[in-house]
Design an enzyme around this catalytic site. Sequence first.
Site, PDB file in Angstrom:
ATOM      1  CG  HIS A 140      -1.955   1.061   1.215  1.00  0.00           C
ATOM      2  ND1 HIS A 140      -1.936   2.151   2.042  1.00  0.00           N
ATOM      3  CD2 HIS A 140      -3.059   1.187   0.438  1.00  0.00           C
ATOM      4  CE1 HIS A 140      -2.994   2.911   1.795  1.00  0.00           C
ATOM      5  NE2 HIS A 140      -3.702   2.354   0.834  1.00  0.00           N
TER       6      HIS A 140
ATOM      7  CB  SER B 214      -7.478 -13.120  -2.597  1.00  0.00           C
ATOM      8  OG  SER B 214      -8.005 -11.917  -3.071  1.00  0.00           O
TER       9      SER B 214
END
Lengths: 485, 485
Positions: free
Chosen positions: A203, A406
Amino acid sequence: MVGSVDVLAHDSSINGTMKQWPEDFSSMTIMRDHVTLTIGENGIGNGVVQNGTENGERKIVLGRNIHTTCLEVTEPDIDDEVTGEREAYMAGVLAKYKKSLTERTNYHLGYPYNLNFDYDALSQLQHFSINNLGDPFIESNYGVHSRQFEVGVLDWFARLWELEKDEYWGYITNCGTEGNLHGILVGREVFPDGILYASQESHYSVFKAARMYRMECVKINTLWSGEIDCDDFKAKLLCHKDKPAIVNVNIGTTVKGAVDDLDLVIKKLEEAGFSQDRFYIHCDGALFGLMLPFVKRAPKISFKKPIGSVSVSGHKFVGCPMPCGVQITRLEHVNALSRNVEYLASRDATIMGSRNGHAPIFLWYSLNMKGYRGFQKEVQKCLRNAHYFKDRLVDAGIGAMLNELSSTVVFERPHDEGFVHKWQLACQGNVAHVVVMPNVTIEKLDDFLNELVQKRAVWFRDGNCQPYCIASDVGQENCLCALHR
Amino acid sequence: MVGSVDVLAHDSSINGTMKQWPEDFSSMTIMRDHVTLTIGENGIGNGVVQNGTENGERKIVLGRNIHTTCLEVTEPDIDDEVTGEREAYMAGVLAKYKKSLTERTNYHLGYPYNLNFDYDALSQLQHFSINNLGDPFIESNYGVHSRQFEVGVLDWFARLWELEKDEYWGYITNCGTEGNLHGILVGREVFPDGILYASQESHYSVFKAARMYRMECVKINTLWSGEIDCDDFKAKLLCHKDKPAIVNVNIGTTVKGAVDDLDLVIKKLEEAGFSQDRFYIHCDGALFGLMLPFVKRAPKISFKKPIGSVSVSGHKFVGCPMPCGVQITRLEHVNALSRNVEYLASRDATIMGSRNGHAPIFLWYSLNMKGYRGFQKEVQKCLRNAHYFKDRLVDAGIGAMLNELSSTVVFERPHDEGFVHKWQLACQGNVAHVVVMPNVTIEKLDDFLNELVQKRAVWFRDGNCQPYCIASDVGQENCLCALHR
């Protein structure tokens, strides 16, 4: 493509003294003043001007503070209180706004926020200015707080990640970014000359932290899955053996939802000769930090392993009206960060000082209502729906990828930014993603897919336009472009 | 005094490499493990252990994560949904909590929070996950935001502080601390080798910023009023003429509500030979940033002067259910901080990234309902009530001080921590303060004063105990201790 704009190199005096910044800061170009509402090939008419770069990637360049949407604050008339006109005006604005929020909430697929929550029972608390100043475990004199809820939530997460009650410290943050800022700061205070290692798909707040904290930062390559490339990690560790390592491990990357292999990261550190007193691992579990514990065969996030901190967002999988997060670290580490502040009758080891006291109550309420069992059910549903969606994309001839652990489905970027905007997809390069959260139903996914298939038929009708190749993003086997199908 | 505890010197390896930290970090003592709920002479039984120091000041030392108040999260029973037992339990907890919040809100004098607000019209928005990701002026793809409200609020504040619409940049922060963190970071990015100057009575977040950002920090003395000592400032500037200056100016200090003289600060910079391209001024206007513009004869905070940024809290004078703030800076400066982030379709010049979208709506609502006129009325009322309260304290023989532009009344610290706790006073050294906010009425001040006078009669009855001398805190003329009365 944008013409006739000033592209200024980043102030060279800054570059000169800030060699420790990540590379991409120094090559950043800044544009200002002449920016107009240009809509490029794939541009969005919102003040963001997109600029082509050598490798064909889209780059956002700086706009200025363009007031495309602004609800001006106006001075009330003297008689407004009597006539009630002001109140009526406000009610009108709010009703319209609420309608648009409802619509936008319905067409929402791209961000990992669970928009499905019911906190009606808590609306009675909006009358109070609830502020958890400073340390959650040490009362300040300010009485209108929610520390009792906060500590309850922290205990729950410490248990989830296997750290004893008397060995952890933590707090409810304002967002995932604050968790990363805190974890990395703790790491730096433990190892002041440590080097920050993070995969390039981490991120952006991780690199922001490096810049803020003036830390040396080494970017690690990723596999096409989005996972950290541990061979590259080890090679880079070996180049910097003289300094301790502060490692950001992604428990779910932002774009591809890839989970870095924590055990392998630790193994590589050992192989490179880093003993446990020479590294600090921060786990950025923004979304998956709460999902992974409920996935069978998933690697375990646990403080029984040599990690220093874990952060997770509260507005993502749990769902919350405003951004928030949970940060858990080892008590022994946080003392390095603390600071005597008599004014608050509290030490302050948080980033923010004053903290939103409502957020912990929202989280406490959700955890109590759902429990482990409830989260497990929701996680299973999300993974199931994500698999369904990915399979349907591929069936429709659309290149797509879904990492094993995921619920983030990555696929070919749609060619129409209006469509992207409508469904609020997050895009990067040639790919977009849909994050299947508890509020994303099979019906919604079907609606989306049907619309996408119809649109593609239009986009690609006359052959001028081709589906993007996404092989370099997600691997050849997941690409269904003209070359790879 | 606390006996038999481990007082550990701060990790020397950290001190060794972090010479640029403010001095008090290196001398910080940390205590852990053996901390118990000791109540010292003036201790509070809340896990904070107070430790005497050479100069007799109270110091807070680290406790551990003592679970004095914790509402445990428990797993729901399988049949809870059917029986409704869980919901009933939660409702009970919340009803009790609400009652305590109401009580605590009523006895609240020490923190600068306006607890008087009515946002009923906005409760309908709590159902939405409102998130203003990234830059307020550049839309991201996420549609459930409140940027239009945010920009309206920012425009209002930019106008208040006299910066043109197309020359400012700003955002709604999570609290005053974030404003300071941002302002100082912008200053550092503009002058990477700049030295941070701040008076010793600045908010602790200013020194936290210096530590986080690895900036050299010079503390400036204060006058007894709490204002920065500009002679000391100039002398220290002259010692560091080779490096640019980043200056924190307090528009209202935390403890004494002292307003630094901005014009004099600028004059001293000029006298010391700092041209405008060699200094950056951040104004920490946490509380008074919104009050001062409405006080006659008050020095003006204005971007027509060579300042770089101003921050103000939203939950203080305006009043808001959760902490928030407003940060305004010059557009030209913020480009130094920006960062391309394609994922969000937005650059990110904020500290936090994800941001609470409800806070701007609260502020927008208040500004619209009250207007300049409303705030002016409230400011005048607060100053009037503060003067009344200060006069009554002095009439009762209690040493007190009130700075001219302030509604923060500083007085002799009460001798009973239960009393301090009940009224939620903030204390430092020998003084406490009451901050007269719009919700603090004459009646409440009278109630407090009457109780204080009664209590003092008890504390000082047998002469074993004397009122504290506060001459060193607020000057001899404001002290009414045995020596100075």
